[in-house]
Design an enzyme around this catalytic site. Structure first.
Site, PDB file in Angstrom:
ATOM      1  N   LYS A  96      -4.544 -35.456  -7.211  1.00 22.97           N
ATOM      2  CA  LYS A  96      -3.495 -34.699  -7.905  1.00 22.97           C
ATOM      3  C   LYS A  96      -4.009 -33.293  -8.234  1.00 22.97           C
ATOM      4  CE  LYS A  96      -4.911 -36.598 -12.390  1.00 22.97           C
ATOM      5  NZ  LYS A  96      -4.453 -36.914 -13.749  1.00 22.97           N
ATOM      6  N   ARG A 107       0.679 -42.659 -23.603  1.00 25.08           N
ATOM      7  CA  ARG A 107       1.302 -41.637 -22.726  1.00 25.08           C
ATOM      8  C   ARG A 107       2.504 -42.226 -21.994  1.00 25.08           C
ATOM      9  NH1 ARG A 107      -2.783 -38.348 -18.838  1.00 25.08           N
ATOM     10  NH2 ARG A 107      -2.697 -40.275 -17.591  1.00 25.08           N
ATOM     11  N   HIS A 112      -4.348 -47.126 -18.101  1.00 27.57           N
ATOM     12  CA  HIS A 112      -5.244 -45.959 -18.041  1.00 27.57           C
ATOM     13  C   HIS A 112      -6.000 -45.863 -19.359  1.00 27.57           C
ATOM     14  CE1 HIS A 112      -6.835 -42.276 -16.501  1.00 27.57           C
ATOM     15  NE2 HIS A 112      -6.276 -41.511 -17.404  1.00 27.57           N
ATOM     16  N   ARG A 158      -9.418 -45.954  -9.594  1.00 31.15           N
ATOM     17  CA  ARG A 158      -8.728 -44.691  -9.372  1.00 31.15           C
ATOM     18  C   ARG A 158      -9.753 -43.579  -9.628  1.00 31.15           C
ATOM     19  NH1 ARG A 158      -5.393 -47.339 -12.853  1.00 31.15           N
ATOM     20  NH2 ARG A 158      -5.656 -45.746 -14.463  1.00 31.15           N
ATOM     21  N   TYR A 161     -11.203  -2.747 -20.212  1.00 33.00           N
ATOM     22  CA  TYR A 161     -10.204  -2.527 -21.267  1.00 33.00           C
ATOM     23  C   TYR A 161     -10.851  -2.680 -22.641  1.00 33.00           C
ATOM     24  CZ  TYR A 161      -6.661  -3.072 -17.604  1.00 33.00           C
ATOM     25  OH  TYR A 161      -5.886  -2.912 -16.479  1.00 33.00           O
ATOM     26  N   CYS A 192     -10.629  -8.633 -16.332  1.00 34.87           N
ATOM     27  CA  CYS A 192      -9.311  -8.040 -16.074  1.00 34.87           C
ATOM     28  C   CYS A 192      -8.455  -9.015 -15.282  1.00 34.87           C
ATOM     29  CB  CYS A 192      -9.469  -6.742 -15.282  1.00 34.87           C
ATOM     30  SG  CYS A 192     -10.566  -5.557 -16.032  1.00 34.87           S
ATOM     31  N   ASP A 236      -7.528  -8.777 -12.242  1.00 34.25           N
ATOM     32  CA  ASP A 236      -7.948  -8.912 -10.839  1.00 34.25           C
ATOM     33  C   ASP A 236      -9.423  -8.610 -10.604  1.00 34.25           C
ATOM     34  OD1 ASP A 236      -5.115  -6.975 -10.829  1.00 34.25           O
ATOM     35  OD2 ASP A 236      -5.042  -9.078 -10.214  1.00 34.25           O
TER      36      ASP A 236
HETATM   37  C1  LIG Z   1      -3.378 -42.456 -14.408  1.00 31.19           C
HETATM   38  C2  LIG Z   1      -4.678 -41.831 -13.963  1.00 31.19           C
HETATM   39  N1  LIG Z   1      -5.574 -42.579 -13.311  1.00 31.19           N
HETATM   40  C3  LIG Z   1      -6.756 -42.059 -12.898  1.00 31.19           C
HETATM   41  C4  LIG Z   1      -7.062 -40.719 -13.137  1.00 31.19           C
HETATM   42  C5  LIG Z   1      -8.399 -40.163 -12.701  1.00 31.19           C
HETATM   43  O1  LIG Z   1      -9.193 -39.960 -13.853  1.00 31.19           O
HETATM   44  P1  LIG Z   1     -10.659 -39.337 -13.670  1.00 31.19           P
HETATM   45  O2  LIG Z   1     -10.464 -37.952 -13.069  1.00 31.19           O
HETATM   46  O3  LIG Z   1     -11.233 -39.278 -15.038  1.00 31.19           O
HETATM   47  O4  LIG Z   1     -11.393 -40.246 -12.725  1.00 31.19           O
HETATM   48  C6  LIG Z   1      -6.169 -39.921 -13.814  1.00 31.19           C
HETATM   49  C7  LIG Z   1      -4.956 -40.487 -14.235  1.00 31.19           C
HETATM   50  O5  LIG Z   1      -4.044 -39.734 -14.908  1.00 31.19           O
END
Ligand SMILES: Cc1ncc(COP(=O)(O)O)cc1O
Length: 392
Positions: free
Chosen positions: A39, A138, A168, A224, A271, A318, A320
């Site tokens: 993600k 969440r 999670h 995960r 700046y 800055c 850029d």
């Molecule tokens: C639901 C969910 N699951 C897994 C992850 C991964 O977590 P890490 O980056 O700490 O491994 C994130 C998440 O939002």
């Protein structure tokens, strides 16, 4: 022609991605799969290239936060299972069917609405992972009764198939394991409530990187794997535990755009004129700024690497550009500078930068945006470039 016109780029070492997958492959039980979490455009590393490398190196599936991110992966030709971890509006589920992307659900009304949308569109069923909220606060169902309602709604649905259940952890990266153990016990209790109701459980998963490191026996059907995939530890405590050796995959580099030597006592920089260079100091200007996702909080505080040694950022960052003081006074235009990563014997880690700006290492690479091309390397050779500005 080089695919980008400004000499500022991210380097992603795909060998590091591969090594990190294999490290976790060896750390968790053989029957536990690896779901690579890509993600936020692969935590800023590039979701397509990292996702491909993770799958080639032993990951079994991918996970993203939103359906749009999954569509990008499918359009890039990735056919592995993909799970959307976040909320998807029921009215938006059609692409999940067309591209066979699994979604997350935790509400019986949502199930009924999504089922109707897919039925009316005459589309194929979509796989659904039920999210349980065992203490993250969440997304997810919190009670066995709610959970059974969602399972029954899925079983009644013809367009949604129950393919997973997960939770999670909020504190898996901390030395005090009270909260994470309580969450896991709650998760086990919810799973048992379904077994007692005669339900056969599909894919079960609960571990993020921290839990995979500390509790590999909680791997169930898959972990995960997010931050660890990129060679970063979820917290300083997890790094100190040293259970697994991870290899950081990302570097951020640029080339000097301009060099000048301070001539008098009134030589102020950037700046607000917050820095006054002493006569004889060499000041170099670098083509990167806060509009690239290089934090303004590094003004007068951050450091970069020049010729294997540290150079201080002087003056305000800055939009850029930034200015640095070159101690050896030997810099020339086009000399390479490392902003994140190794040069010679030194390294500016994402952990160091995160601590300087008061955040966590997760956020630092995610901040690097569309203005910075990603250059990929494997076996020390460049294998490709993705530049969001010029490429789709
Ligand atoms: C639901 C969910 N699951 C897994 C992850 C991964 O977590 P890490 O980056 O700490 O491994 C994130 C998440 O939002």
């Amino acid at each position: 022609m080089k695919p980008f016109c400004r000499d500022t780029w991210v380097e992603v070492n795909l060998d590091a991605i591969s090594a990190n997958v294999k490290t976790f492959r060896n750390h968790v039980p053989a029957e536990t799969g690896i779901m690579a979490v890509v993600k936020a455009d692969g935590y800023g590393h590039g979701s397509v290239e990292v996702g491909r490398q993770a799958l080639e190196s032993g990951a079994n599936s991918l996970a993203v936060a939103m359906l749009d991110e999954a569509i990008v992966l499918r359009e890039a030709g990735i056919t592995a299972p993909i799970l959307v971890l976040g909320y998807t509006p029921a009215t938006a589920v059609e692409p999940a069917s067309r591209l066979q992307i699994e979604l997350t659900a935790y509400n019986a009304d949502w199930v009924a609405e999504a089922n109707l949308v897919l039925h009316q569109a005459g589309l194929a069923p979509v796989g659904i992972h039920i999210k349980t909220d065992t203490g993250m606060g969440r997304l997810g169902v919190r009670t066995a009764e709610e959970l059974l309602r969602v399972v029954n709604a899925l079983e009644e649905s013809h367009k949604l198939a129950w393919t997973g259940i997960f939770t999670h952890f909020a504190c898996a990266d901390e030395p005090d394991t009270t909260h994470v153990r309580r969450q896991h016990e709650t998760f086990q209790s919810l799973l048992q409530s379904l077994r007692s109701a005669g339900k056969n459980l599909p894919m079960i998963h609960c571990c993020n990187t921290a839990a995979a490191i500390a509790f590999p026996e909680w791997g169930y059907d898959t972990i995960r794997l997010g931050i660890g995939l990129y060679g970063l530890y979820p917290s300083p405590y997890m790094k100190d535990r040293a259970d697994v050796a991870l290899v950081p995959a990302l570097s951020l580099k640029t080339k000097i755009a301009h060099v000048k030597t301070a001539t008098n006592e009134s030589f102020t920089v950037s700046y607000g004129a917050t820095y006054t260079a002493q006569p004889g100091e060499q000041i170099a200007t670098l083509p990167i700024g806060y509009a690239d996702g290089y934090s303004r909080l590094l003004s007068n505080r951050g450091e970069v690497l020049y010729n294997g040694t540290r150079a201080s950022i002087v003056g305000r960052v800055c939009m850029d550009q930034i200015m640095v003081r070159i101690e050896q006074c030997t810099a020339e235009v086009d000399d390479e500078i490392v902003l994140y990563g190794k040069q010679g014997e030194d390294e500016i880690s994402l952990d160091e930068v995160a601590a300087l700006i008061g955040t966590i290492n997760y956020e630092v690479p995610c901040m690097l945006n569309y203005r910075i091309p990603r250059v990929y390397y494997r076996n020390g050779k460049e294998t490709g470039v993705f530049h969001p500005i010029t490429m789709k």
